[in-house]
Write a protein that holds these residues in place. Structure first.
Motif, PDB file in Angstrom:
ATOM      1  N   TRP A   5       6.784  75.983   8.514  1.00 47.78           N
ATOM      2  CA  TRP A   5       7.006  76.972   7.462  1.00 47.78           C
ATOM      3  C   TRP A   5       8.362  76.867   6.766  1.00 47.78           C
ATOM      4  CZ3 TRP A   5       2.491  78.712   6.281  1.00 47.78           C
ATOM      5  CH2 TRP A   5       1.547  78.987   7.265  1.00 47.78           C
ATOM      6  N   THR A   6       9.319  76.186   7.336  1.00 46.87           N
ATOM      7  CA  THR A   6      10.637  76.104   6.719  1.00 46.87           C
ATOM      8  C   THR A   6      10.580  75.527   5.300  1.00 46.87           C
ATOM      9  OG1 THR A   6      11.672  75.938   8.885  1.00 46.87           O
ATOM     10  CG2 THR A   6      13.004  75.262   7.013  1.00 46.87           C
ATOM     11  N   PRO A   7       9.850  74.433   5.059  1.00 46.92           N
ATOM     12  CA  PRO A   7       9.793  73.916   3.683  1.00 46.92           C
ATOM     13  C   PRO A   7       9.224  74.926   2.681  1.00 46.92           C
ATOM     14  CG  PRO A   7       9.025  72.248   5.214  1.00 46.92           C
ATOM     15  CD  PRO A   7       9.182  73.522   5.995  1.00 46.92           C
ATOM     16  N   LEU A   8       8.267  75.750   3.118  1.00 47.55           N
ATOM     17  CA  LEU A   8       7.708  76.747   2.199  1.00 47.55           C
ATOM     18  C   LEU A   8       8.714  77.847   1.881  1.00 47.55           C
ATOM     19  CD1 LEU A   8       4.034  77.102   3.472  1.00 47.55           C
ATOM     20  CD2 LEU A   8       4.884  75.892   1.459  1.00 47.55           C
ATOM     21  N   VAL A   9       9.515  78.221   2.848  1.00 53.95           N
ATOM     22  CA  VAL A   9      10.550  79.231   2.604  1.00 53.95           C
ATOM     23  C   VAL A   9      11.589  78.660   1.637  1.00 53.95           C
ATOM     24  CG1 VAL A   9      12.341  80.665   3.645  1.00 53.95           C
ATOM     25  CG2 VAL A   9      10.157  80.362   4.829  1.00 53.95           C
ATOM     26  N   VAL A  10      11.996  77.419   1.867  1.00 58.27           N
ATOM     27  CA  VAL A  10      12.961  76.775   0.966  1.00 58.27           C
ATOM     28  C   VAL A  10      12.359  76.650  -0.436  1.00 58.27           C
ATOM     29  CG1 VAL A  10      14.267  74.659   0.493  1.00 58.27           C
ATOM     30  CG2 VAL A  10      14.137  75.548   2.824  1.00 58.27           C
ATOM     31  N   ARG A  16      12.917  80.817  -7.000  1.00 59.17           N
ATOM     32  CA  ARG A  16      13.510  82.094  -7.368  1.00 59.17           C
ATOM     33  C   ARG A  16      15.034  82.078  -7.478  1.00 59.17           C
ATOM     34  NH1 ARG A  16      10.025  86.472  -5.499  1.00 59.17           N
ATOM     35  NH2 ARG A  16       8.115  85.591  -4.670  1.00 59.17           N
ATOM     36  N   GLY A  17      15.686  81.274  -6.632  1.00 57.33           N
ATOM     37  CA  GLY A  17      17.146  81.283  -6.575  1.00 57.33           C
ATOM     38  C   GLY A  17      17.666  82.306  -5.586  1.00 57.33           C
ATOM     39  N   SER A  22      11.407  91.439   1.571  1.00 56.34           N
ATOM     40  CA  SER A  22      10.079  91.911   1.167  1.00 56.34           C
ATOM     41  C   SER A  22       9.461  91.009   0.100  1.00 56.34           C
ATOM     42  CB  SER A  22      10.121  93.364   0.708  1.00 56.34           C
ATOM     43  OG  SER A  22      10.992  93.520  -0.372  1.00 56.34           O
ATOM     44  N   GLU A  23      10.263  90.453  -0.805  1.00 54.60           N
ATOM     45  CA  GLU A  23       9.742  89.527  -1.807  1.00 54.60           C
ATOM     46  C   GLU A  23       9.216  88.259  -1.144  1.00 54.60           C
ATOM     47  OE1 GLU A  23      12.612  90.754  -5.580  1.00 54.60           O
ATOM     48  OE2 GLU A  23      13.244  89.143  -4.235  1.00 54.60           O
ATOM     49  N   LEU A  24       9.962  87.757  -0.165  1.00 52.76           N
ATOM     50  CA  LEU A  24       9.519  86.556   0.554  1.00 52.76           C
ATOM     51  C   LEU A  24       8.270  86.836   1.376  1.00 52.76           C
ATOM     52  CD1 LEU A  24      12.987  85.244   1.708  1.00 52.76           C
ATOM     53  CD2 LEU A  24      11.480  84.184   0.019  1.00 52.76           C
ATOM     54  N   SER A  25       8.238  87.987   2.010  1.00 54.62           N
ATOM     55  CA  SER A  25       7.089  88.361   2.818  1.00 54.62           C
ATOM     56  C   SER A  25       5.826  88.449   1.957  1.00 54.62           C
ATOM     57  CB  SER A  25       7.367  89.694   3.515  1.00 54.62           C
ATOM     58  OG  SER A  25       6.297  90.046   4.344  1.00 54.62           O
ATOM     59  N   VAL A  61      19.510  93.909   1.439  1.00 55.35           N
ATOM     60  CA  VAL A  61      19.919  92.546   1.763  1.00 55.35           C
ATOM     61  C   VAL A  61      19.228  91.603   0.796  1.00 55.35           C
ATOM     62  CG1 VAL A  61      19.899  90.722   3.511  1.00 55.35           C
ATOM     63  CG2 VAL A  61      20.261  93.090   4.201  1.00 55.35           C
ATOM     64  N   ARG A  62      20.006  90.740   0.216  1.00 55.82           N
ATOM     65  CA  ARG A  62      19.486  89.725  -0.696  1.00 55.82           C
ATOM     66  C   ARG A  62      19.952  88.367  -0.166  1.00 55.82           C
ATOM     67  NH1 ARG A  62      16.869  89.307  -5.084  1.00 55.82           N
ATOM     68  NH2 ARG A  62      16.750  91.531  -5.448  1.00 55.82           N
ATOM     69  N   TYR A  63      19.031  87.429  -0.157  1.00 58.83           N
ATOM     70  CA  TYR A  63      19.336  86.063   0.259  1.00 58.83           C
ATOM     71  C   TYR A  63      19.435  85.209  -0.992  1.00 58.83           C
ATOM     72  CZ  TYR A  63      17.951  87.720   4.843  1.00 58.83           C
ATOM     73  OH  TYR A  63      17.862  88.425   6.013  1.00 58.83           O
ATOM     74  N   ILE A  64      20.483  84.389  -1.052  1.00 62.37           N
ATOM     75  CA  ILE A  64      20.759  83.587  -2.248  1.00 62.37           C
ATOM     76  C   ILE A  64      20.866  82.112  -1.851  1.00 62.37           C
ATOM     77  CG2 ILE A  64      22.404  83.188  -4.131  1.00 62.37           C
ATOM     78  CD1 ILE A  64      23.172  86.168  -3.846  1.00 62.37           C
ATOM     79  N   LEU A  65      20.189  81.270  -2.607  1.00 64.87           N
ATOM     80  CA  LEU A  65      20.227  79.829  -2.373  1.00 64.87           C
ATOM     81  C   LEU A  65      21.617  79.286  -2.683  1.00 64.87           C
ATOM     82  CD1 LEU A  65      18.285  77.452  -1.679  1.00 64.87           C
ATOM     83  CD2 LEU A  65      18.026  77.141  -4.140  1.00 64.87           C
ATOM     84  N   THR A  66      22.149  78.456  -1.805  1.00 62.51           N
ATOM     85  CA  THR A  66      23.462  77.842  -2.016  1.00 62.51           C
ATOM     86  C   THR A  66      23.290  76.496  -2.730  1.00 62.51           C
ATOM     87  OG1 THR A  66      23.414  76.645   0.084  1.00 62.51           O
ATOM     88  CG2 THR A  66      24.326  78.892   0.118  1.00 62.51           C
ATOM     89  N   SER A  67      24.400  75.912  -3.132  1.00 61.02           N
ATOM     90  CA  SER A  67      24.336  74.578  -3.743  1.00 61.02           C
ATOM     91  C   SER A  67      23.838  73.556  -2.724  1.00 61.02           C
ATOM     92  CB  SER A  67      25.700  74.170  -4.299  1.00 61.02           C
ATOM     93  OG  SER A  67      26.668  74.149  -3.284  1.00 61.02           O
TER      94      SER A  67
END
Length: 91
Positions: A5-10, A16-17, A22-25, A61-67
């Motif tokens: 599942w890790t590739p799908l989460v990434v 989305r960035g 809840s959005e991911l869920s 809580v918001r998760y944000i993609l890093t460079s």
């Protein structure tokens, strides 16, 4: 960084960035809460995403993609293309 599942989460972060839990869920309904929580913790510790908590109640809580995470895009895209081609070849 690994596991099912890790590739799908990434992939969701690449689309989305940034996202809330809840959005991911909602975007990945096949994942249990435990799996999603584990993957978010794993990706945070690997530096792929950052966890930002907004003060207040309820806590946000918001998760944000890093460079560093964005650099995974060619890898995830290649995996997606390989899987799609294989699925199409098998019928």
């Amino acid at each position: 960084m690994g596991g099912r599942w890790t590739p799908l989460v990434v992939r969701e972060f690449l689309r989305r960035g940034q996202a809330t839990y809840s959005e991911l869920s909602a975007a990945l309904p096949a994942l249990s809460d435990k799996v999603l929580s584990d993957r978010l913790a794993q990706l945070t510790s690997a530096g792929v995403i950052e966890r930002h908590r907004t003060p207040g109640w309820p806590p946000r809580v918001r998760y944000i993609l890093t460079s560093h995470g964005r650099a995974l895009e060619p890898v995830i895209r290649s995996m997606w293309e390989w899987g799609t081609a294989r699925r199409d070849a098998l019928g």
